[in-house]
Design an enzyme around this catalytic site. Structure first.
Site, PDB file in Angstrom:
ATOM      1  N   LYS A   1       5.231 -14.611  -1.395  1.00  0.00           N
ATOM      2  CA  LYS A   1       4.023 -14.591  -0.553  1.00  0.00           C
ATOM      3  C   LYS A   1       4.383 -15.118   0.831  1.00  0.00           C
ATOM      4  CE  LYS A   1      -0.504 -14.971   0.549  1.00  0.00           C
ATOM      5  NZ  LYS A   1      -1.173 -13.763   1.068  1.00  0.00           N
ATOM      6  N   SER A   2       3.796 -14.542   1.863  1.00  0.00           N
ATOM      7  CA  SER A   2       4.081 -14.988   3.236  1.00  0.00           C
ATOM      8  C   SER A   2       3.763 -16.467   3.389  1.00  0.00           C
ATOM      9  CB  SER A   2       3.220 -14.215   4.238  1.00  0.00           C
ATOM     10  OG  SER A   2       3.432 -12.833   4.150  1.00  0.00           O
TER      11      SER A   2
ATOM     12  N   LEU B   1      -3.984 -15.477   4.120  1.00  0.00           N
ATOM     13  CA  LEU B   1      -2.658 -16.088   4.261  1.00  0.00           C
ATOM     14  C   LEU B   1      -2.606 -17.505   3.652  1.00  0.00           C
ATOM     15  CD1 LEU B   1      -1.709 -14.773   7.831  1.00  0.00           C
ATOM     16  CD2 LEU B   1      -0.805 -13.981   5.643  1.00  0.00           C
TER      17      LEU B   1
ATOM     18  N   ASN C   1       5.941 -10.823   8.626  1.00  0.00           N
ATOM     19  CA  ASN C   1       4.640 -10.168   8.412  1.00  0.00           C
ATOM     20  C   ASN C   1       3.883 -10.193   9.741  1.00  0.00           C
ATOM     21  OD1 ASN C   1       2.145  -9.302   7.676  1.00  0.00           O
ATOM     22  ND2 ASN C   1       1.850 -10.784   6.017  1.00  0.00           N
TER      23      ASN C   1
ATOM     24  N   CYS D   1      -0.975  -8.807   9.020  1.00  0.00           N
ATOM     25  CA  CYS D   1      -2.089  -9.185   8.134  1.00  0.00           C
ATOM     26  C   CYS D   1      -3.405  -8.838   8.829  1.00  0.00           C
ATOM     27  CB  CYS D   1      -2.038 -10.672   7.800  1.00  0.00           C
ATOM     28  SG  CYS D   1      -3.472 -11.170   6.824  1.00  0.00           S
TER      29      CYS D   1
ATOM     30  N   ILE E   1       3.673   0.177   4.180  1.00  0.00           N
ATOM     31  CA  ILE E   1       2.753  -0.340   5.158  1.00  0.00           C
ATOM     32  C   ILE E   1       2.024  -1.564   4.592  1.00  0.00           C
ATOM     33  CG2 ILE E   1       2.265   1.834   6.341  1.00  0.00           C
ATOM     34  CD1 ILE E   1      -0.129   2.234   4.469  1.00  0.00           C
TER      35      ILE E   1
ATOM     36  N   GLY F   1       2.542   1.117  -0.903  1.00  0.00           N
ATOM     37  CA  GLY F   1       1.164   1.596  -0.791  1.00  0.00           C
ATOM     38  C   GLY F   1       0.768   2.440  -1.983  1.00  0.00           C
ATOM     39  N   GLY F   2       0.203   1.803  -2.984  1.00  0.00           N
ATOM     40  CA  GLY F   2      -0.417   2.525  -4.095  1.00  0.00           C
ATOM     41  C   GLY F   2       0.528   3.213  -5.047  1.00  0.00           C
TER      42      GLY F   2
ATOM     43  N   GLY G   1       2.836  -3.237  -5.619  1.00  0.00           N
ATOM     44  CA  GLY G   1       1.845  -4.299  -5.443  1.00  0.00           C
ATOM     45  C   GLY G   1       0.683  -4.133  -6.399  1.00  0.00           C
TER      46      GLY G   1
HETATM   47  C1  SIN Z   1      -3.777 -12.098   3.124  1.00  0.00           C
HETATM   48  O1  SIN Z   1      -3.214 -13.165   2.840  1.00  0.00           O
HETATM   49  O2  SIN Z   1      -4.953 -12.051   3.541  1.00  0.00           O
HETATM   50  C2  SIN Z   1      -3.048 -10.799   2.933  1.00  0.00           C
HETATM   51  C3  SIN Z   1      -1.739 -10.818   3.598  1.00  0.00           C
HETATM   52  C4  SIN Z   1      -1.443  -9.574   4.348  1.00  0.00           C
HETATM   53  O3  SIN Z   1      -2.148  -8.563   4.216  1.00  0.00           O
HETATM   54  O4  SIN Z   1      -0.474  -9.566   5.103  1.00  0.00           O
END
Ligand code: SIN
Length: 310
Positions: free
Chosen positions: A46-47, A74, A130, A133, A195, A248-249, A270
């Protein structure tokens, strides 16, 4: 003959092209190891950002039908806590030979440099920045990835801060994605992740009349956006010689093959993990392998980008 699913991404070898997309299962080392045991070719954490963030209030993720909508905001423990988690993950992944991709966000180009240098302390194989977001604009302003100059500045700062190859995660919510991708590559980005989620979108509960997500709007992902992801990967890899993780999907082996035919080197997974759990990696690999055997393809190199010429 068993088809060869291995790929090389920015100098890093993956036993198969399937990459856990960022944000799906957090940063916990045990979870990352589980995903690897289930057959992922690489995992993205996760970022993380400079400070801890609680993120948005629940509800933050909704399955609305043919896709998900999320505004997690985030949420992350901050880089000081993320580094030991990434270090533990790297140690756990080592026996499997599966690469770890750290993911970072920041509020300024300089801060991307700081963040890249900090997460490099954990020795991930790749660092994804990233820039895209869609869920924090009210606090952080427009995502960097909406503009070529801002994309270039953030990428350059990260590239200059570490020798670890930088992947740049871009948004589909632009009119000229190729120009932005080119800015990222010219600034030293070694690869792209295409993406991030689409939108933001909104889902309203018609009983109460209220938007369901606490943030009201959020990024749309899942099967509903796959054709957009495929087109983005196709456009960028047709125009630029750059490795791309296509995200993406992707729900099954045929979707993953389609992403490779569009030009992707690796394929992010994802929503499929959200729906089916980490076991989905082994199934998608098997389905890819079956398709390739049936069509007499020995390796993914034989089909990568073939849609460009047909
Ligand atoms: C998020 O934490 O809201 C999603 C992260 C992202 O879409 O980069």
């Amino acid at each position: 003959m068993i088809p060869d699913l291995s790929v090389e991404l920015c100098g890093v070898r993956l036993a198969n092209p399937l990459v856990l997309a960022s944000g799906i299962l957090g940063t916990e080392a045990a979870l990352m190891e589980r995903v690897v045991r289930c057959g992922a070719g690489a995992v993205t954490a996760k970022s993380c950002g400079p400070e801890p963030r609680p993120g948005h209030r629940n509800p933050t993720v909704l399955h609305w039908g043919p896709g998900l909508i999320n505004a997690v905001g985030l949420a992350n423990p901050g880089v000081d806590e993320a580094i030991p988690l990434l270090q533990e993950t790297a140690v756990r992944l080592k026996p499997f030979g599966t690469p770890l991709i750290a993911s970072i966000f920041a509020r300024s180009a300089d801060e991307f440099g700081y963040m890249a240098a900090r997460v490099a302390e954990a020795h991930p194989d790749l660092i994804e920045i990233n820039l895209s977001c869609p869920n924090v604009a009210s606090e952080m302003g427009r995502p960097f990835s909406l503009d070529p100059a801002a994309t270039a500045a953030a990428t350059r700062a990260a590239v200059n801060a570490t020798d670890i190859p930088i992947l740049v995660k871009l948004s589909p919510n632009v009119t000229d994605l190729v120009a932005i991708a080119q800015a990222a590559v010219e600034a030293g980005g070694r690869g792209l992740t295409l993406i991030n989620s689409l939108g933001p979108g909104m889902v309203i509960d018609i009983e109460s009349g209220a938007p369901i997500l606490s943030n009201r709007v959020g990024g749309v992902s899942g099967p509903a956006i796959r054709p957009i992801a495929v087109r983005c990967v196709y456009d960028v890899t047709r125009a630029l010689n750059v490795p791309v993780i296509g995200v993406g999907g992707v729900m099954d082996g045929r979707d993953a093959i389609e992403m490779v035919m569009a030009g992707a080197t690796a394929v992010g997974i994802g929503s499929a993990v959200y729906w089916h759990g980490p076991e989905v990696f082994a199934r998608i690999c098997r389905e890819m392998s079956d398709f390739m055997s049936a069509h007499h393809h020995r390796s993914l190199d034989e089909i990568r980008g073939i849609a460009h010429d047909r």
